[in-house]
Write an enzyme that holds these catalytic residues in place. Structure first.
Site, mmCIF file in Angstrom:
data_model
loop_
_atom_site.group_PDB
_atom_site.id
_atom_site.type_symbol
_atom_site.label_atom_id
_atom_site.label_comp_id
_atom_site.label_asym_id
_atom_site.label_seq_id
_atom_site.Cartn_x
_atom_site.Cartn_y
_atom_site.Cartn_z
ATOM 1 N N GLY A 40 14.938 2.065 -12.504
ATOM 2 C CA GLY A 40 15.024 0.999 -11.517
ATOM 3 C C GLY A 40 16.432 0.439 -11.485
ATOM 4 N NE ARG A 41 15.654 -4.756 -9.130
ATOM 5 C CZ ARG A 41 14.942 -5.792 -8.672
ATOM 6 N NH1 ARG A 41 15.318 -6.409 -7.574
ATOM 7 N NH2 ARG A 41 13.873 -6.226 -9.311
ATOM 8 C CB ILE A 42 17.983 -2.912 -15.606
ATOM 9 C CG1 ILE A 42 17.974 -4.333 -15.038
ATOM 10 C CG2 ILE A 42 18.652 -2.899 -16.978
ATOM 11 C CD1 ILE A 42 17.171 -5.316 -15.860
ATOM 12 C CB SER A 70 11.608 6.934 -13.541
ATOM 13 O OG SER A 70 11.328 5.636 -13.046
ATOM 14 N NE ARG A 71 7.894 3.476 -9.163
ATOM 15 C CZ ARG A 71 8.764 2.487 -9.309
ATOM 16 N NH1 ARG A 71 8.721 1.722 -10.402
ATOM 17 N NH2 ARG A 71 9.696 2.250 -8.405
ATOM 18 N NE ARG A 99 9.130 -9.135 -20.005
ATOM 19 C CZ ARG A 99 10.356 -9.359 -19.521
ATOM 20 N NH1 ARG A 99 11.408 -8.764 -20.082
ATOM 21 N NH2 ARG A 99 10.520 -10.158 -18.482
ATOM 22 C CD GLU A 151 10.314 -12.297 -26.388
ATOM 23 O OE1 GLU A 151 10.622 -13.024 -25.413
ATOM 24 O OE2 GLU A 151 10.654 -11.108 -26.473
ATOM 25 C CG HIS A 201 13.816 -12.061 -24.226
ATOM 26 N ND1 HIS A 201 12.469 -12.028 -23.941
ATOM 27 C CD2 HIS A 201 14.421 -11.499 -23.145
ATOM 28 C CE1 HIS A 201 12.269 -11.483 -22.755
ATOM 29 N NE2 HIS A 201 13.446 -11.153 -22.253
#
Length: 324
Positions: free
Chosen positions: A153-155, A174-175, A236, A265, A285
């Site tokens: 994705g973006r990151i 990925s997808r 995550r 967290e 985080h």
């Protein structure tokens, strides 16, 4: 309008230029963290607009039932911590800009910082110097090695670009639509998920945590990694099968981990198993915690508050609330 901001740990938001967007509103900023429903209900009893910093506080149906004045929750990005159905029932608008096409460069930069820190043993070398010693062990380089990106994705795309700049071979899983994007960007695509982990010298996770991705990285994936490999997780903790990472690191596959996220967290227990392993680099985080990123995010968040106050709410994720 009475506005409350939760979890601004270092009282940073008041220092940002975008904070001026809330001029004219009655703003209360809370700097500590609590998940206690009674405490939150007391603090937010008169709050009309609630500003959240990412996913630090869960907004539950029980809490919402005790906030009769609340009309707006304003935040940015994903919202698994908010009971959207309960918000809709209670007539609370949830505004959350999804910033399409714009990655969190702060998170991508931290990811790369952790890659370098782990592979070159930077924390261990610092500790050695501070203990009055010289060099401590030998690190590894990155050029010519394989960077595995799980989630393009973006990151993930930004981190892949950093890998290319450092002379690494990028491999993606990925997808299907994301794999097409990776191919178009000139990256190789793994034949399957297990092959990504088996091939990568550095495997970096960049997936959203939803029901379909919870525990998607299994003990078998980690066991397939090279005995010199590094797993990086700035996304995550729940993406990895519970307990699998600690067990894998103790077993020696992979050799190293660099993490910015944890099952619970904030993590304030220094005896947590991950923190006790000397082959782990860990940060609390902070992927998105930079002044630049805060200004970008909260400019959007405060615009949502202003829009609601003007009678024109934007970025509504529960449009059913308007039909209620």
């Amino acid at each position: 309008m009475k506005v409350a901001i939760l979890d601004d740990t270092f009282d940073t938001l008041r220092t940002l230029p975008c904070f001026a967007k809330l001029d004219g509103h009655d703003v209360t900023v809370w700097n500590d963290h609590t998940q206690d429903t009674d405490v939150l209900a007391g603090r937010l009893a008169d709050t009309e607009a609630l500003v959240l910093i990412r996913e630090r506080t869960r907004i539950t149906a029980e809490l919402l039932d005790r906030l009769p004045a609340l009309r707006l929750i304003s935040q940015r990005s994903v919202y698994p911590h908010i009971d959207i159905e309960a918000c809709t029932r209670r007539g609370v608008i949830v505004s959350s800009f999804q910033h399409p096409g714009v990655p969190s460069y702060a998170a991508a930069e931290l990811t790369w910082g952790l890659v370098l820190a782990a592979t070159r043993r930077i924390p261990q070398q610092m500790a050695s110097l501070r203990a009055g010693n010289w060099q401590s062990g030998v690190g590894n380089g990155l050029r010519g090695r394989t960077l595995g990106i799980f989630g393009y994705g973006r990151i993930g795309r930004a981190v892949a670009g950093y890998g290319t700049a450092f002379g690494m071979d990028v491999l993606v899983w990925s997808r299907p639509d994301s794999l097409e994007s990776a191919r178009a960007d000139g990256h190789a695509v793994a034949p399957d998920q297990r092959a990504l982990f088996a091939t990568a010298d550095v495997a970096s996770l960049h997936l959203r945590l939803v029901d379909a991705t919870r525990g998607i990285v299994t003990a078998g994936d980690l066991a397939a990694m090279k005995p010199t490999g590094l797993l990086v997780n700035t996304s995550r903790a729940g993406l990895v099968e519970p307990g699998a990472l600690v067990a894998a690191l103790r077993a020696g596959r992979p050799a190293l981990a660099a993490v910015d996220v944890f099952e619970e967290e904030p993590l304030v227990d220094p005896t947590d198993p991950l923190l006790l392993l000397d082959n782990v680099v860990a940060t609390p985080h902070i992927g998105y915690v930079t002044v630049d990123e805060y200004e970008l995010q909260f400019s959007d968040i405060f615009d949502q508050v202003v829009g609601y106050g003007a009678g024109a709410p934007v970025n509504i994720v529960n449009p059913g609330v308007l039909r209620g």
